[in-house]
Write a protein that holds these residues in place. Structure first.
Motif, PDB file in Angstrom:
ATOM      1  N   ARG A  14      -4.160  45.607  45.553  1.00 20.08           N
ATOM      2  CA  ARG A  14      -2.993  46.365  45.137  1.00 20.08           C
ATOM      3  C   ARG A  14      -2.379  45.700  43.912  1.00 20.08           C
ATOM      4  O   ARG A  14      -2.747  44.587  43.549  1.00 20.08           O
ATOM      5  CB  ARG A  14      -1.971  46.397  46.284  1.00 20.08           C
ATOM      6  CG  ARG A  14      -2.521  46.762  47.649  1.00 20.08           C
ATOM      7  CD  ARG A  14      -2.585  48.223  47.887  1.00 20.08           C
ATOM      8  NE  ARG A  14      -1.252  48.830  47.853  1.00 20.08           N
ATOM      9  CZ  ARG A  14      -0.973  50.034  48.332  1.00 20.08           C
ATOM     10  NH1 ARG A  14      -1.932  50.755  48.893  1.00 20.08           N
ATOM     11  NH2 ARG A  14       0.248  50.522  48.264  1.00 20.08           N
ATOM     12  N   PRO A  15      -1.421  46.366  43.251  1.00 22.44           N
ATOM     13  CA  PRO A  15      -0.802  45.745  42.071  1.00 22.44           C
ATOM     14  C   PRO A  15      -0.099  44.434  42.402  1.00 22.44           C
ATOM     15  O   PRO A  15       0.244  44.151  43.552  1.00 22.44           O
ATOM     16  CB  PRO A  15       0.198  46.814  41.607  1.00 22.44           C
ATOM     17  CG  PRO A  15      -0.322  48.103  42.151  1.00 22.44           C
ATOM     18  CD  PRO A  15      -0.968  47.749  43.458  1.00 22.44           C
ATOM     19  N   ASN A  16       0.113  43.643  41.366  1.00 25.90           N
ATOM     20  CA  ASN A  16       0.874  42.393  41.439  1.00 25.90           C
ATOM     21  C   ASN A  16       0.291  41.385  42.417  1.00 25.90           C
ATOM     22  O   ASN A  16       1.012  40.640  43.087  1.00 25.90           O
ATOM     23  CB  ASN A  16       2.345  42.673  41.772  1.00 25.90           C
ATOM     24  CG  ASN A  16       3.029  43.473  40.677  1.00 25.90           C
ATOM     25  OD1 ASN A  16       2.916  43.136  39.502  1.00 25.90           O
ATOM     26  ND2 ASN A  16       3.705  44.545  41.039  1.00 25.90           N
ATOM     27  N   GLY A  17      -1.042  41.363  42.507  1.00 27.33           N
ATOM     28  CA  GLY A  17      -1.713  40.327  43.273  1.00 27.33           C
ATOM     29  C   GLY A  17      -1.672  40.495  44.767  1.00 27.33           C
ATOM     30  O   GLY A  17      -1.906  39.539  45.512  1.00 27.33           O
ATOM     31  N   ARG A  54      -2.285  36.960  45.215  1.00 28.90           N
ATOM     32  CA  ARG A  54      -1.066  36.153  45.308  1.00 28.90           C
ATOM     33  C   ARG A  54      -0.440  36.241  46.691  1.00 28.90           C
ATOM     34  O   ARG A  54       0.140  35.261  47.178  1.00 28.90           O
ATOM     35  CB  ARG A  54      -0.044  36.615  44.268  1.00 28.90           C
ATOM     36  CG  ARG A  54      -0.522  36.552  42.831  1.00 28.90           C
ATOM     37  CD  ARG A  54       0.524  37.143  41.900  1.00 28.90           C
ATOM     38  NE  ARG A  54      -0.082  37.620  40.668  1.00 28.90           N
ATOM     39  CZ  ARG A  54       0.485  38.498  39.854  1.00 28.90           C
ATOM     40  NH1 ARG A  54       1.681  39.005  40.144  1.00 28.90           N
ATOM     41  NH2 ARG A  54      -0.134  38.881  38.742  1.00 28.90           N
ATOM     42  N   GLU A 199       5.697  46.669  50.137  1.00 32.89           N
ATOM     43  CA  GLU A 199       6.809  46.558  49.189  1.00 32.89           C
ATOM     44  C   GLU A 199       7.297  45.121  49.095  1.00 32.89           C
ATOM     45  O   GLU A 199       7.570  44.598  48.009  1.00 32.89           O
ATOM     46  CB  GLU A 199       7.940  47.488  49.633  1.00 32.89           C
ATOM     47  CG  GLU A 199       9.090  47.601  48.627  1.00 32.89           C
ATOM     48  CD  GLU A 199      10.142  46.507  48.781  1.00 32.89           C
ATOM     49  OE1 GLU A 199      10.812  46.184  47.772  1.00 32.89           O
ATOM     50  OE2 GLU A 199      10.292  45.976  49.907  1.00 32.89           O
ATOM     51  N   ASP A 202       4.757  43.072  47.242  1.00 32.87           N
ATOM     52  CA  ASP A 202       4.842  43.359  45.809  1.00 32.87           C
ATOM     53  C   ASP A 202       5.984  42.572  45.168  1.00 32.87           C
ATOM     54  O   ASP A 202       5.831  42.016  44.072  1.00 32.87           O
ATOM     55  CB  ASP A 202       5.043  44.855  45.610  1.00 32.87           C
ATOM     56  CG  ASP A 202       4.933  45.265  44.159  1.00 32.87           C
ATOM     57  OD1 ASP A 202       3.794  45.328  43.647  1.00 32.87           O
ATOM     58  OD2 ASP A 202       5.982  45.502  43.513  1.00 32.87           O
ATOM     59  N   ARG A 203       7.128  42.506  45.846  1.00 35.27           N
ATOM     60  CA  ARG A 203       8.260  41.731  45.319  1.00 35.27           C
ATOM     61  C   ARG A 203       7.911  40.253  45.207  1.00 35.27           C
ATOM     62  O   ARG A 203       8.204  39.602  44.186  1.00 35.27           O
ATOM     63  CB  ARG A 203       9.474  41.914  46.218  1.00 35.27           C
ATOM     64  CG  ARG A 203      10.167  43.263  46.081  1.00 35.27           C
ATOM     65  CD  ARG A 203      11.180  43.476  47.191  1.00 35.27           C
ATOM     66  NE  ARG A 203      12.069  42.336  47.353  1.00 35.27           N
ATOM     67  CZ  ARG A 203      12.781  42.089  48.454  1.00 35.27           C
ATOM     68  NH1 ARG A 203      12.664  42.904  49.497  1.00 35.27           N
ATOM     69  NH2 ARG A 203      13.574  41.055  48.517  1.00 35.27           N
ATOM     70  N   GLY A 205       4.940  39.005  44.994  1.00 32.84           N
ATOM     71  CA  GLY A 205       3.891  38.849  43.997  1.00 32.84           C
ATOM     72  C   GLY A 205       4.402  38.798  42.573  1.00 32.84           C
ATOM     73  O   GLY A 205       3.686  38.347  41.666  1.00 32.84           O
ATOM     74  N   GLN A 206       5.628  39.244  42.349  1.00 32.62           N
ATOM     75  CA  GLN A 206       6.202  39.228  41.005  1.00 32.62           C
ATOM     76  C   GLN A 206       7.098  38.014  40.755  1.00 32.62           C
ATOM     77  O   GLN A 206       7.681  37.888  39.675  1.00 32.62           O
ATOM     78  CB  GLN A 206       6.997  40.517  40.767  1.00 32.62           C
ATOM     79  CG  GLN A 206       6.142  41.770  40.789  1.00 32.62           C
ATOM     80  CD  GLN A 206       6.947  43.016  40.488  1.00 32.62           C
ATOM     81  OE1 GLN A 206       7.452  43.205  39.377  1.00 32.62           O
ATOM     82  NE2 GLN A 206       7.065  43.885  41.487  1.00 32.62           N
ATOM     83  N   LYS A 207       7.196  37.143  41.736  1.00 32.40           N
ATOM     84  CA  LYS A 207       7.986  35.924  41.580  1.00 32.40           C
ATOM     85  C   LYS A 207       7.090  34.786  41.081  1.00 32.40           C
ATOM     86  O   LYS A 207       5.863  34.871  41.157  1.00 32.40           O
ATOM     87  CB  LYS A 207       8.645  35.552  42.913  1.00 32.40           C
ATOM     88  CG  LYS A 207       9.661  36.576  43.394  1.00 32.40           C
ATOM     89  CD  LYS A 207      10.329  36.139  44.676  1.00 32.40           C
ATOM     90  CE  LYS A 207      11.282  37.221  45.183  1.00 32.40           C
ATOM     91  NZ  LYS A 207      12.420  37.431  44.264  1.00 32.40           N
ATOM     92  N   GLN A 209       4.767  31.903  41.096  1.00 30.05           N
ATOM     93  CA  GLN A 209       3.892  31.647  42.244  1.00 30.05           C
ATOM     94  C   GLN A 209       3.881  30.210  42.733  1.00 30.05           C
ATOM     95  O   GLN A 209       3.819  29.962  43.936  1.00 30.05           O
ATOM     96  CB  GLN A 209       2.470  32.123  41.923  1.00 30.05           C
ATOM     97  CG  GLN A 209       2.362  33.642  41.848  1.00 30.05           C
ATOM     98  CD  GLN A 209       2.819  34.319  43.130  1.00 30.05           C
ATOM     99  OE1 GLN A 209       2.185  34.188  44.169  1.00 30.05           O
ATOM    100  NE2 GLN A 209       3.938  35.044  43.073  1.00 30.05           N
TER     101      GLN A 209
END
Length: 265
Positions: A14-17, A54, A199, A202-203, A205-207, A209
């Motif tokens: 999925r997106p964002n790792g 991630r 969800e 995804d949140r 994964g955008q922090k 790492q």
């Protein structure tokens, strides 16, 4: 193992790792047999070096998360020390490989979870359960000590009094009660469980790492301190598989009758 070598786990990037992992034996409520048991131990070693991953979300296909061990296989191991030791070693690996993986794991508990399946569900860093999903650590009901994860984790999660209540009785909990006592992170309506997990993943994964991973590593030192308790419980469970109570408990379960345990005659 490479992803394509897994027989009973499905993977979706999925997106964002975010990697969605689905336990895929729905015709058996995703019950764990020898191959799946090994896969649930190995998957965390597979994702560890994967730069595309991630955060991992794990759930079950169909209407269950994972109904625990396939007792038709486990009964064949009674009284046989080598298969029982091997099963215990893999039980340790499932939990320890999840603890030692710095990448966050989120479990989306979409239905019943027990045994090794519950170990995966609750060894995740964040657990999201359906309101009506029923979970139990039912080891004592089949004549063996609780040896998958619970004696190490449940006292930290929900306190020693509640841990003793549910592990000594093997009573079922639904998602609402599991959240109320602190055994899981979050409880949602069934239709929201997987979307909520994705969800949240995804949140995360955008922090950044490395701070995420090192925070998890530090938090899991609480569990590492309790590791001797886990090791002992697995050893005792293995010894119980050599005793007549385990045979009676497994046979009674498979025959759908009340057990007549030797130790209380």
């Amino acid at each position: 193992m490479r992803y394509e070598e897994y027989q009973f786990l499905l993977f979706e990037y999925r997106p964002n790792g975010v990697l969605l992992v689905t336990i895929n034996r729905p015709e058996k409520l995703n019950a764990v047999h020898d191959v799946l048991h090994r896969e649930l131990a190995e998957i965390w070693l597979t994702v560890k070096p994967d730069p595309a991953v991630r955060v991992i979300v794990i759930t079950g296909a169909g209407r269950a998360f994972c109904a625990g061990g396939d007792l038709n296989e486990e009964i064949k191991k009674l009284g046989q020390i080598e298969p029982v030791i091997s099963m215990g070693e893999q039980a340790l690996e499932i939990v320890y490989n999840m603890i030692h993986l710095d990448k966050p794991i989120i479990s989306a508990i979409n239905g019943p979870a027990a045994g090794a399946g519950l170990a995966v569900a609750l060894s995740a860093d964040i657990s999201i359960i359906a309101e009506d999903a029923r979970i139990t650590d039912a080891h004592v009901n089949i004549g063996v000590a609780s040896g998958d994860h619970a004696v190490m984790m449940w006292p930290l999660f929900c306190g020693l009094p509640k841990a003793k209540l549910y592990l000594l009785t093997a009573d079922l909990l639904d998602g609402r009660e599991a959240e109320r006592i602190g055994l899981v992170s979050m409880c949602k309506p069934l239709v929201e469980v997987v979307p909520s997990a994705l969800e949240l993943a995804d949140r995360i994964g955008q922090k950044p790492q490395r701070p995420i991973q090192w925070t998890k590593r530090c938090l899991n030192h609480w569990l590492r301190q309790a590791a001797p308790i886990f090791d002992l419980s697995v050893a005792y469970e293995g010894l119980n598989f050599m005793e007549p109570d385990a045979r009676e408990g497994l046979e009674a379960f498979l025959q759908k009758r009340a057990p007549q345990f030797h130790s209380i005659r």
